[in-house]
Design an enzyme around this catalytic site. Sequence first.
Site, PDB file in Angstrom:
ATOM      1  N   PRO A   2      -1.948   0.876  -6.921  1.00 18.27           N
ATOM      2  CA  PRO A   2      -1.710   0.608  -8.347  1.00 18.27           C
ATOM      3  C   PRO A   2      -3.022   0.411  -9.101  1.00 18.27           C
ATOM      4  O   PRO A   2      -3.916  -0.275  -8.626  1.00 18.27           O
ATOM      5  CB  PRO A   2      -0.889  -0.680  -8.335  1.00 18.27           C
ATOM      6  CG  PRO A   2      -1.091  -1.283  -6.994  1.00 18.27           C
ATOM      7  CD  PRO A   2      -1.410  -0.167  -6.056  1.00 18.27           C
ATOM      8  N   GLU A   3      -3.112   1.049 -10.232  1.00 19.16           N
ATOM      9  CA  GLU A   3      -4.267   0.824 -11.108  1.00 19.16           C
ATOM     10  C   GLU A   3      -3.797  -0.012 -12.299  1.00 19.16           C
ATOM     11  O   GLU A   3      -2.648  -0.449 -12.360  1.00 19.16           O
ATOM     12  CB  GLU A   3      -4.860   2.163 -11.541  1.00 19.16           C
ATOM     13  CG  GLU A   3      -5.522   2.895 -10.367  1.00 19.16           C
ATOM     14  CD  GLU A   3      -6.524   3.947 -10.823  1.00 19.16           C
ATOM     15  OE1 GLU A   3      -7.069   3.820 -11.933  1.00 19.16           O
ATOM     16  OE2 GLU A   3      -6.752   4.905 -10.058  1.00 19.16           O
ATOM     17  N   HIS A 109       9.205  -7.092   5.375  1.00 13.32           N
ATOM     18  CA  HIS A 109       7.959  -7.187   4.615  1.00 13.32           C
ATOM     19  C   HIS A 109       8.098  -8.036   3.352  1.00 13.32           C
ATOM     20  O   HIS A 109       7.241  -8.003   2.489  1.00 13.32           O
ATOM     21  CB  HIS A 109       7.450  -5.788   4.282  1.00 13.32           C
ATOM     22  CG  HIS A 109       7.155  -4.981   5.509  1.00 13.32           C
ATOM     23  ND1 HIS A 109       6.134  -5.308   6.372  1.00 13.32           N
ATOM     24  CD2 HIS A 109       7.762  -3.887   6.024  1.00 13.32           C
ATOM     25  CE1 HIS A 109       6.118  -4.428   7.376  1.00 13.32           C
ATOM     26  NE2 HIS A 109       7.089  -3.568   7.190  1.00 13.32           N
ATOM     27  N   ARG A 128       1.476  -3.360   3.824  1.00 17.39           N
ATOM     28  CA  ARG A 128       0.101  -3.206   4.325  1.00 17.39           C
ATOM     29  C   ARG A 128      -0.721  -4.487   4.170  1.00 17.39           C
ATOM     30  O   ARG A 128      -1.801  -4.611   4.727  1.00 17.39           O
ATOM     31  CB  ARG A 128      -0.588  -2.037   3.610  1.00 17.39           C
ATOM     32  CG  ARG A 128       0.113  -0.727   3.897  1.00 17.39           C
ATOM     33  CD  ARG A 128      -0.570   0.440   3.255  1.00 17.39           C
ATOM     34  NE  ARG A 128      -1.856   0.729   3.864  1.00 17.39           N
ATOM     35  CZ  ARG A 128      -2.656   1.702   3.490  1.00 17.39           C
ATOM     36  NH1 ARG A 128      -2.301   2.481   2.487  1.00 17.39           N
ATOM     37  NH2 ARG A 128      -3.804   1.905   4.085  1.00 17.39           N
ATOM     38  N   ARG A 171     -28.927   3.144 -16.282  1.00 19.89           N
ATOM     39  CA  ARG A 171     -28.419   3.308 -14.913  1.00 19.89           C
ATOM     40  C   ARG A 171     -28.480   4.775 -14.492  1.00 19.89           C
ATOM     41  O   ARG A 171     -27.940   5.645 -15.168  1.00 19.89           O
ATOM     42  CB  ARG A 171     -26.974   2.778 -14.819  1.00 19.89           C
ATOM     43  CG  ARG A 171     -26.939   1.267 -14.983  1.00 19.89           C
ATOM     44  CD  ARG A 171     -25.535   0.752 -15.143  1.00 19.89           C
ATOM     45  NE  ARG A 171     -24.761   0.797 -13.901  1.00 19.89           N
ATOM     46  CZ  ARG A 171     -23.558   0.250 -13.776  1.00 19.89           C
ATOM     47  NH1 ARG A 171     -23.004  -0.377 -14.795  1.00 19.89           N
ATOM     48  NH2 ARG A 171     -22.912   0.319 -12.627  1.00 19.89           N
TER      49      ARG A 171
END
Length: 293
Positions: A2-3, A109, A128, A171
């Site tokens: 997920p973002e 889970h 996970r 940068r």
Amino acid sequence: MPELPEVETVRRGLAPVLEGGRIVHVTQRRPDLRFPLPPRFAARLTGRRISRLDRRAKYILARIEPQGAAGEEVLIMHLGMSGRFTIHGPEGKRLPGLFHHGMPGAERHDHIVFDMEDGTRIVYADHRRFGFMDLVAATDLETCAHLAGLGPEPLGNEFAAAILSGRLKGRRAPVKAALLDQRTVAGLGNIYVCEALWRAGISPNRSAASVAGPVRSERLAAAIRSVLLDAIAAGGSTLRDYAHTDGELGYFQHAFAVYDREGEACSKPGCGGTVKRIVQSGRSTFYCPRCQR
Ligand SMILES: [Zn+2]
């Protein structure tokens, strides 16, 4: 994984049942997720009321009202790679969206279960176990290890081209790598960095410094915002084993312009280029070499 838009989608799914609600019981089935859960985790949350559900980068922040000797605290929740919440309402209770109804049996889970005063049950499952939860005093939130050092929130009021420019200036790293660095902008991951660079017409190979000028930084800041807002509007994407709170798979992945579209025609009108995949710092980058300069 997920973002930011997916996390925001989960926050929006949970807010109607958590905000203003009191936790009457916490079931903790393991001592740890990615990290050990804080000492007396279940006991410290039991009986407490959640005043508000916020988000910072990819963290969901449940603000816990002060009670007795305990001051305001914040429950920090991170979904990791595969964390998901499901909401189970008592019979007859009207819940937003397409949430599951009826009480489930415990699944292997299902690691953390919150039972709310109104009978709603919120289950956190994470096969996970890269996700985690932590509980910190509200006064320590900004300086805690999870949030300290995070860059500006890309959808926050403080995020503007000038801020982005200041963080890219000088940068030499590719702009792609600089954007994945959470100190530059908080919450961006591989997918939305690729998409934002495509929208902005900026090559992922450019040095960060070369994007720091006013024209490119303005274009990039606007692209970051728009790509995230569009994704949130679409309900967040679903990749692999991630699903949002209503248990339904999302659909935004079909709307990605370049991500995972190697060899396909660029969809920018009049471009005619072909999406290419390269590897930058071990991660796949998808971009159009013709319109991204
Ligand atoms: Zn193109």
